[in-house]
Design an enzyme around this catalytic site. Structure first.
Site, PDB file in Angstrom:
ATOM      1  N   HIS A 134      -7.901 -14.855  -6.291  1.00 12.47           N
ATOM      2  CA  HIS A 134      -7.305 -13.520  -6.108  1.00 12.47           C
ATOM      3  C   HIS A 134      -7.695 -12.965  -4.747  1.00 12.47           C
ATOM      4  O   HIS A 134      -8.763 -12.359  -4.593  1.00 12.47           O
ATOM      5  CB  HIS A 134      -7.776 -12.589  -7.233  1.00 12.47           C
ATOM      6  CG  HIS A 134      -7.079 -11.252  -7.238  1.00 12.47           C
ATOM      7  ND1 HIS A 134      -6.553 -10.683  -8.380  1.00 12.47           N
ATOM      8  CD2 HIS A 134      -6.824 -10.372  -6.247  1.00 12.47           C
ATOM      9  CE1 HIS A 134      -6.000  -9.516  -8.085  1.00 12.47           C
ATOM     10  NE2 HIS A 134      -6.170  -9.288  -6.783  1.00 12.47           N
ATOM     11  N   HIS A 168      -5.497 -11.354  -1.176  1.00 18.41           N
ATOM     12  CA  HIS A 168      -4.227 -11.067  -0.482  1.00 18.41           C
ATOM     13  C   HIS A 168      -4.390 -11.427   0.987  1.00 18.41           C
ATOM     14  O   HIS A 168      -5.310 -10.923   1.640  1.00 18.41           O
ATOM     15  CB  HIS A 168      -3.876  -9.584  -0.629  1.00 18.41           C
ATOM     16  CG  HIS A 168      -3.808  -9.152  -2.061  1.00 18.41           C
ATOM     17  ND1 HIS A 168      -2.642  -9.212  -2.797  1.00 18.41           N
ATOM     18  CD2 HIS A 168      -4.762  -8.695  -2.910  1.00 18.41           C
ATOM     19  CE1 HIS A 168      -2.888  -8.793  -4.036  1.00 18.41           C
ATOM     20  NE2 HIS A 168      -4.167  -8.478  -4.127  1.00 18.41           N
ATOM     21  N   GLU A 183      -6.297  -2.552 -14.384  1.00 16.46           N
ATOM     22  CA  GLU A 183      -7.247  -2.291 -13.297  1.00 16.46           C
ATOM     23  C   GLU A 183      -7.496  -0.780 -13.270  1.00 16.46           C
ATOM     24  O   GLU A 183      -8.547  -0.310 -13.683  1.00 16.46           O
ATOM     25  CB  GLU A 183      -6.669  -2.792 -11.960  1.00 16.46           C
ATOM     26  CG  GLU A 183      -7.554  -2.510 -10.753  1.00 16.46           C
ATOM     27  CD  GLU A 183      -6.854  -2.769  -9.415  1.00 16.46           C
ATOM     28  OE1 GLU A 183      -5.627  -3.022  -9.412  1.00 16.46           O
ATOM     29  OE2 GLU A 183      -7.528  -2.687  -8.371  1.00 16.46           O
TER      30      GLU A 183
HETATM   31 ZN   LIG Z   1      -5.264  -7.731  -5.709  1.00 14.05          ZN
END
Ligand SMILES: [Zn+2]
Length: 334
Positions: free
Chosen positions: A14, A16, A201
């Site tokens: 995970h 970006h 989240e």
């Molecule tokens: Zn993320």
């Protein structure tokens, strides 16, 4: 990182790619493209980003930094730089995500962006041995762009693209706007690719359930607030869904977990859910995959054996081809 933690093989699922960019690389690339970045996104000494709250970071700072990244060469530079830093910290596999949304931010073509990243991945493998694959992500803040993003993702099926994601600021029940386009990509990609989505989240278990209901999920990005619902935890275990936990990112972005003491990393692990450790946006947050392993050890008491088990979880839950996974597992000492 201590030598003991540095020696542990690591894997990251995970992260970006735009969020890996350090201020130094951001300035170098912008200069190469003759773009003047707003100096207000950097700290006084230029070594970190300057932001006022999480929303300011992911909208103003992130967007401004990403505006400078316009060519295949830029994405090759970013990917190569990031993977080499990970390899230096003991990572053997990284699965970064890119986004068609970047094409809107800087004007780069989707094919150039993917080809640039793939070249960076090839060079990093040659120079350091690190393996990597890519996932592509829809962006929650652009629900109207879901179908055009699906078109872009389907327009160029590079063999390194192994999965699909949905990221961005979470709202309750927001996956409904993406469900159709997301499933269309899975069906029309021409080969099986993995399925993941950021969920639970900022919003609680309701969004964890929603993600499981709407998408054929293999992994959930963050998923940390699933801990609030024991039935949901059991469902994740039953479906073998891995949670991609990002401790530093979570304490910055999730108001329920403002510090490591309140963060549920240890509780999730002890509950038997498959978890892995991740840095999310390491260039922006001033962290790294190695630092997240160190935090798990120092703040949550994870032993070296437990950290190795977490790396095995990550390899097992990665969307890499089976032969690549087998070779990676051989690189992890028993
Ligand atoms: Zn993320």
């Amino acid at each position: 990182m201590t030598p003991e933690i540095k020696a542990i093989p690591k894997a990251e699922l995970h992260v970006h790619i735009e969020g890996t960019v350090t201020p130094e690389i951001a300035r170098m690339i912008a200069k190469r493209n003759a773009i003047d970045l707003d100096p207000d996104i950097f700290s006084e000494d230029g070594t970190s980003y300057k932001w006022n709250g999480f929303i300011d970071l992911v909208t103003r700072v992130y967007q401004e930094m990403a505006r400078g990244m316009k060519t295949a060469e830029d994405f090759e530079t970013i990917m190569y730089d990031y993977l080499c830093r990970c390899a230096e910290e003991g990572a053997i596999y990284v699965e970064p995500s890119g986004s068609p949304g970047q094409c809107l931010v800087s004007g780069i073509s989707y094919k150039d962006m993917v080809d640039g990243m793939a070249r960076g991945m090839d060079r990093a493998r040659k120079d350091t041995g690190i393996e990597s694959r890519l996932t592509m992500t829809f962006e929650r803040h652009r629900p109207n762009g879901a179908e055009s993003d699906a078109e872009l993702i389907l327009s160029y099926k590079h063999p390194y693209i192994v999965g699909l994601d949905i990221a961005g600021g979470e709202q309750e029940g927001d996956l409904v706007a993406f469900e159709q386009s997301y499933k269309r990509v899975l069906e029309e990609f021409g080969r099986p690719i993995g399925s993941r989505a950021h969920a639970a989240e900022n919003i609680g278990p309701v969004n964890g359930w929603d993600a499981l209901k709407r998408l054929p999920l293999n992994r959930m990005g963050h998923g940390v607030r699933c801990i609030e619902d024991a039935k949901l935890i059991q469902e994740l275990i039953k479906r073998d869904v891995t949670l991609e936990v990002c401790p530093t990112s979570n304490i910055l972005a999730v108001k329920e977990f403002p510090n490591f003491k309140s963060h549920p990393l240890r509780k999730l692990f002890n509950a038997g859910v498959s978890i892995c450790l991740n840095s999310d946006d390491p260039g922006l947050f001033g962290t790294s995959i190695g630092n997240e392993y160190q935090i798990a050890h120092d703040e949550f008491g994870f032993s070296e054996d437990e950290l190795l088990a977490i790396t095995r979880n990550a390899i097992a839950a990665s969307f890499a081809p089976q032969d690549v996974k087998e070779k990676l597992l051989l690189r992890i000492a028993p």
